[in-house]
Design a protein around this motif. Structure first.
Motif, PDB file in Angstrom:
ATOM      1  N   ASP A  51      -7.470  -6.878  -5.152  1.00 41.21           N
ATOM      2  CA  ASP A  51      -6.982  -7.313  -3.835  1.00 41.21           C
ATOM      3  C   ASP A  51      -5.972  -6.310  -3.292  1.00 41.21           C
ATOM      4  O   ASP A  51      -6.006  -5.960  -2.105  1.00 41.21           O
ATOM      5  N   ALA A  52      -5.065  -5.865  -4.150  1.00 42.99           N
ATOM      6  CA  ALA A  52      -4.077  -4.867  -3.741  1.00 42.99           C
ATOM      7  C   ALA A  52      -4.761  -3.563  -3.339  1.00 42.99           C
ATOM      8  O   ALA A  52      -4.358  -2.925  -2.356  1.00 42.99           O
ATOM      9  N   GLU A  53      -5.791  -3.193  -4.068  1.00 42.16           N
ATOM     10  CA  GLU A  53      -6.522  -1.967  -3.737  1.00 42.16           C
ATOM     11  C   GLU A  53      -7.188  -2.077  -2.368  1.00 42.16           C
ATOM     12  O   GLU A  53      -7.135  -1.142  -1.566  1.00 42.16           O
ATOM     13  N   GLY A  57      -6.301   0.217   0.809  1.00 39.95           N
ATOM     14  CA  GLY A  57      -7.348   0.943   1.523  1.00 39.95           C
ATOM     15  C   GLY A  57      -7.361   0.608   3.010  1.00 39.95           C
ATOM     16  O   GLY A  57      -7.507   1.493   3.861  1.00 39.95           O
ATOM     17  N   TYR A  58      -7.177  -0.668   3.317  1.00 41.64           N
ATOM     18  CA  TYR A  58      -7.141  -1.113   4.706  1.00 41.64           C
ATOM     19  C   TYR A  58      -5.988  -0.455   5.460  1.00 41.64           C
ATOM     20  O   TYR A  58      -6.108  -0.120   6.637  1.00 41.64           O
ATOM     21  N   GLU A  59      -4.881  -0.254   4.773  1.00 43.21           N
ATOM     22  CA  GLU A  59      -3.700   0.364   5.379  1.00 43.21           C
ATOM     23  C   GLU A  59      -3.768   1.897   5.365  1.00 43.21           C
ATOM     24  O   GLU A  59      -2.847   2.557   5.835  1.00 43.21           O
ATOM     25  N   ALA A  94       6.046   5.308  -3.022  1.00 41.90           N
ATOM     26  CA  ALA A  94       5.097   5.866  -2.050  1.00 41.90           C
ATOM     27  C   ALA A  94       4.116   4.793  -1.571  1.00 41.90           C
ATOM     28  O   ALA A  94       3.820   4.705  -0.375  1.00 41.90           O
ATOM     29  N   LEU A  95       3.633   3.969  -2.487  1.00 37.50           N
ATOM     30  CA  LEU A  95       2.724   2.892  -2.091  1.00 37.50           C
ATOM     31  C   LEU A  95       3.462   1.852  -1.255  1.00 37.50           C
ATOM     32  O   LEU A  95       2.930   1.365  -0.257  1.00 37.50           O
ATOM     33  N   GLU A  97       6.059   2.330   0.667  1.00 36.90           N
ATOM     34  CA  GLU A  97       6.314   2.910   1.988  1.00 36.90           C
ATOM     35  C   GLU A  97       5.054   2.912   2.842  1.00 36.90           C
ATOM     36  O   GLU A  97       5.102   2.640   4.041  1.00 36.90           O
ATOM     37  N   CYS A  98       3.930   3.181   2.228  1.00 40.32           N
ATOM     38  CA  CYS A  98       2.682   3.281   2.979  1.00 40.32           C
ATOM     39  C   CYS A  98       2.077   1.910   3.283  1.00 40.32           C
ATOM     40  O   CYS A  98       1.712   1.629   4.414  1.00 40.32           O
ATOM     41  N   ALA A  99       1.982   1.050   2.282  1.00 38.17           N
ATOM     42  CA  ALA A  99       1.232  -0.204   2.434  1.00 38.17           C
ATOM     43  C   ALA A  99       2.115  -1.448   2.478  1.00 38.17           C
ATOM     44  O   ALA A  99       1.624  -2.523   2.768  1.00 38.17           O
ATOM     45  N   GLY A 100       3.384  -1.291   2.158  1.00 49.12           N
ATOM     46  CA  GLY A 100       4.280  -2.438   2.177  1.00 49.12           C
ATOM     47  C   GLY A 100       4.557  -2.968   0.781  1.00 49.12           C
ATOM     48  O   GLY A 100       3.805  -2.734  -0.167  1.00 49.12           O
ATOM     49  N   LEU A 101       5.629  -3.708   0.685  1.00 51.22           N
ATOM     50  CA  LEU A 101       6.079  -4.239  -0.598  1.00 51.22           C
ATOM     51  C   LEU A 101       5.077  -5.228  -1.192  1.00 51.22           C
ATOM     52  O   LEU A 101       4.901  -5.269  -2.414  1.00 51.22           O
ATOM     53  N   ASP A 102       4.411  -6.011  -0.361  1.00 52.86           N
ATOM     54  CA  ASP A 102       3.466  -7.002  -0.878  1.00 52.86           C
ATOM     55  C   ASP A 102       2.375  -6.353  -1.724  1.00 52.86           C
ATOM     56  O   ASP A 102       2.004  -6.877  -2.771  1.00 52.86           O
ATOM     57  N   VAL A 103       1.862  -5.232  -1.290  1.00 56.97           N
ATOM     58  CA  VAL A 103       0.763  -4.556  -1.994  1.00 56.97           C
ATOM     59  C   VAL A 103       1.264  -3.974  -3.315  1.00 56.97           C
ATOM     60  O   VAL A 103       0.673  -4.200  -4.369  1.00 56.97           O
ATOM     61  N   SER A 104       2.349  -3.224  -3.267  1.00 60.94           N
ATOM     62  CA  SER A 104       2.839  -2.591  -4.492  1.00 60.94           C
ATOM     63  C   SER A 104       3.341  -3.627  -5.484  1.00 60.94           C
ATOM     64  O   SER A 104       3.138  -3.502  -6.690  1.00 60.94           O
ATOM     65  N   ALA A 105       3.991  -4.681  -5.003  1.00 58.47           N
ATOM     66  CA  ALA A 105       4.491  -5.727  -5.894  1.00 58.47           C
ATOM     67  C   ALA A 105       3.349  -6.477  -6.568  1.00 58.47           C
ATOM     68  O   ALA A 105       3.473  -6.894  -7.710  1.00 58.47           O
ATOM     69  N   LEU A 106       2.237  -6.624  -5.859  1.00 56.81           N
ATOM     70  CA  LEU A 106       1.072  -7.296  -6.441  1.00 56.81           C
ATOM     71  C   LEU A 106       0.548  -6.528  -7.640  1.00 56.81           C
ATOM     72  O   LEU A 106       0.197  -7.111  -8.664  1.00 56.81           O
ATOM     73  N   VAL A 107       0.526  -5.210  -7.541  1.00 55.04           N
ATOM     74  CA  VAL A 107       0.098  -4.382  -8.674  1.00 55.04           C
ATOM     75  C   VAL A 107       1.131  -4.473  -9.793  1.00 55.04           C
ATOM     76  O   VAL A 107       0.811  -4.767 -10.952  1.00 55.04           O
TER      77      VAL A 107
END
Length: 111
Positions: A51-53, A57-59, A94-95, A97-107
Motif C-alpha cells: 500500500d505504501a509503495e 508511486g502515485y506521488e 527523502a520518502l 519529504e516526497c510522499a508525506g509522513l503517512d507513507v514513510s511511517a507505514l513502511v
C-alpha cells in the motif's frame, strides 16, 4: 532430460525475481526473526508495505520508496527475537519529504 532445461529456466527466473528487496522478502525476514508472526501477520505486513509503495508511486516517489526498502534490506539485523534497522534516516527523510509522513511511517512501522 526435459526437466533440466525447464528447471534451469525456472531457477534463472527465481533468481531474477529475487534481485533487490521486496515487501514479501522483508516481511518474511521479519517474521523469521521475531518468531511471533502468524501467516496472517505476514500477509498484513506485505499488504501495508505494498500500500505504501502504491501511494509513493502515485506521488511520484517510487525512487525514494525503493531507496528506503533497499536500505532496510541492507541494514536489517535480527537481534535475538527483535528486528534492528539503523542507518536509514536519510532515505526515510527523502520518502517523507516526497510522499508525506503517512507513507514513510507505514513502511517503518513494519520493522
Amino acid at each position: 532430460m526435459k526437466l533440466v532445461p525447464s528447471f534451469t529456466v525456472a531457477l534463472a527466473l527465481a533468481m531474477l525475481a529475487g534481485c533487490g528487496a521486496s515487501p514479501s522478502s522483508l516481511c518474511e525476514d521479519k517474521c523469521d526473526c521475531t518468531g511471533s508472526c502468524s501467516e496472517r501477520d505476514e500477509v498484513e505486513c506485505i499488504d501495508r508495505i505494498e500500500d505504501a509503495e502504491r501511494s509513493a508511486g502515485y506521488e511520484g516517489c517510487q525512487d525514494q520508496f525503493d531507496e528506503l526498502i533497499s536500505c532496510i534490506d541492507d541494514e536489517f539485523v535480527c537481534d535475538g527475537d527483535d528486528v534492528a534497522v539503523s542507518g536509514c534516516s536519510r532515505p526515510m527523510a527523502a520518502l517523507t519529504e516526497c510522499a508525506g509522513l503517512d507513507v514513510s511511517a507505514l513502511v517503518w512501522a513494519q520493522f
